[in-house]
Enzyme design. Structure first.
Site, PDB file in Angstrom:
ATOM      1  CD  GLN A 147      13.176  -2.643   6.802  1.00  0.00           C
ATOM      2  OE1 GLN A 147      14.273  -3.134   7.036  1.00  0.00           O
ATOM      3  NE2 GLN A 147      12.813  -1.454   7.244  1.00  0.00           N
ATOM      4  CD  GLU A 198      -1.844  -1.888   2.668  1.00  0.00           C
ATOM      5  OE1 GLU A 198      -1.724  -1.181   3.676  1.00  0.00           O
ATOM      6  OE2 GLU A 198      -1.968  -3.116   2.714  1.00  0.00           O
TER       7      GLU A 198
END
Lengths: 209, 260
Positions: free
Chosen positions: A162, A143
């Site tokens: 990550q 998102e």
């Protein structure tokens, strides 16, 4: 327990269970990972984006019958941005992106995806700690939102988020319904599923009784 | 489209124009003269060699169709060379049992196309899928007498070029060092699709990815080890994702390799 990047590199190279391996493709640089001392692996931005069509929908009301909720195709527009090209995310814009990497988690691993602080400080917010369940296979939907004041150019292949991989203890692989966790190479909106309790609590007929 | 672009850019038509013109005239004079004469009353065999535009217009469609058919045969052979078994699967999927209506005159009829493909597959050592030949229905031939005669001549002439066209494809592929399908790689990708439900882990060629995808698509037992109905219902969509993602992964490796 979060697994160290060096250990992840070892698992990617020599799976602990050949029938149920951890896979990330395209693979990160395993030698770099071993030396990084990090607890996460950087993931790159993929080529597909999904944006909402603001003009088509007056209100997204998930409490209505499923039949009257607009389909994903009506709600959204998909964009393919090839390598070498870019996508401009304007201030206050929100778009779904996807990781370049296809990830397969073994049945005893889960993961959490978060943004990279360097992007965050420039206004680009990536997800709100997306959880990835054991047995998942696919690309991860991201998102992306620009909460800053200036437009931001993002290009496929850029390290954008990550992933922290966790060990799941006490699980039983036979209860992992892998069919629920088959992802896609494109971002998906997915359906908001309301459980029975939420439906009962949201029912305003009760107030009128 | 790929074959047509190659045919155009390499100017391959020029290699066959004279051969086709001679073939059409030879066929007219030696085997079809009586039919031709019926349609072109008062014609003489010697007229055929003249440059008279009115005489040429009586047989020119046969030349044009033979040239177009040769181009189509070339495209089929190049597709077959590049994509091997997957070309035959896709050909069958898209065109069998037949496209509706009368055959297109710029293509060999479907029976002859299949015959050429099977012949070329044998020469190129490509396996022919079971039942491939019987997947196709006969197409309607034209009924108008002049068109019927001329397309039949075009068929005969283009048919004679099949061997030359296979050689042309092989020479072109060797010169350009085109990749051929590698059974070991196909099997490796297939295992990744089947066992792990992941796209390819390394850079692979388009032909190996497509062949692995077709093999998985035709495998009714795929993902039985996962044994969930939802997987089988979504099989085509999942395979499509795995195939297209594999191409993206390969592009990633290709682009990052070049930058090193």
């Amino acid at each position: 327990m979060i697994i160290n990047a060096g250990q992840i590199a070892r698992e990617l190279k020599h799976p602990l269970n050949a029938d149920d391996p951890l896979i990330i493709t395209p693979s990160p640089d395993l030698e770099e990972l071993k030396k990084s001392g990090s607890a996460s692996i950087d993931l790159r931005l993929g080529c597909w984006f999904l944006a909402c069509r603001a003009s088509r929908t007056g209100l997204l009301d998930v409490y209505k019958s499923q039949d009257v909720i607009p389909s994903e195709a009506k709600l959204t527009k998909s964009y393919y941005v090839p390598f070498g090209d870019g996508f401009v995310l304007h201030p206050r814009a929100f778009v779904l992106g996807v990781t370049l990497e296809w990830i397969r988690l073994p049945t005893d691993r889960s993961a959490m995806v978060i943004g990279r602080s360097s992007w965050g400080r420039h206004g680009l917010i990536i997800a709100t700690a997306t959880g990835v369940h054991p047995g998942f296979t696919g690309c991860l939907t991201l998102e992306l939102s620009n909460v800053g004041e200036i437009p931001i150019m993002i290009k496929p292949g850029t390290t954008i988020c990550q992933i922290f991989i966790h060990k799941v203890e006490g699980g039983d692989p036979k209860f992992v319904d892998q069919s629920s966790f088959i992802g896609s190479r494109k971002p998906t909106l997915g359906a908001i599923k309301l459980d029975e309790i939420a439906r009962l609590l949201a029912n305003d007929d009760f107030n009128n009784q | 489209m790929l074959g047509h672009s190659v045919w155009e850019s390499e100017r391959f038509a020029a290699k066959f124009e004279k051969q086709i013109e001679n073939g059409v005239l030879k066929e007219l004079k030696n085997s079809r003269w009586e039919e031709y004469e019926l349609l072109n009353v008062g014609s003489k065999v010697s007229d055929l060699d003249s440059d008279d535009m009115f005489v040429r217009s009586t047989w020119l469609p046969a030349y044009t169709w033979a040239l177009l058919q040769s181009e189509e045969i070339f495209c089929d052979f190049l597709g077959l060379y590049l994509f091997a078994e997957s070309y035959l699967h896709a050909f069958s999927y898209l065109t069998s049992p037949s496209t509706s209506g009368q055959r297109s005159l710029g293509y060999p009829n479907i029976t002859r196309r299949i015959h050429h493909l099977v012949y070329a597959a044998t020469v190129m050592k490509i396996s022919i899928p079971a039942g491939f030949k019987s997947d196709f229905a006969k197409e309607e031939e034209p009924t108008e007498p002049s068109q019927k005669l001329l397309v039949s001549i075009a068929d005969t002439v283009s048919n004679l070029l099949a061997t030359d066209l296979i050689k042309l494809v092989q020479d072109f592929a060797n010169e350009k060092k085109l990749h051929r399908r590698n059974p070991d790689k196909v099997s490796q990708i297939q295992d990744e699709f089947r066992n792990m439900i992941v796209p390819t882990l390394e850079q692979q060629t388009l032909t190996d990815i497509l062949n692995a995808g077709w093999n998985c698509s035709l495998d009714s037992d795929i993902w039985d080890n996962v044994s969930h109905d939802k997987l089988h219902e979504a099989k085509d969509q999942i395979l499509q994702d795995l195939i297209l993602k594999s191409m993206e992964v390969s592009e990633y490796h290709e682009r990052t390799k070049k930058e090193q």
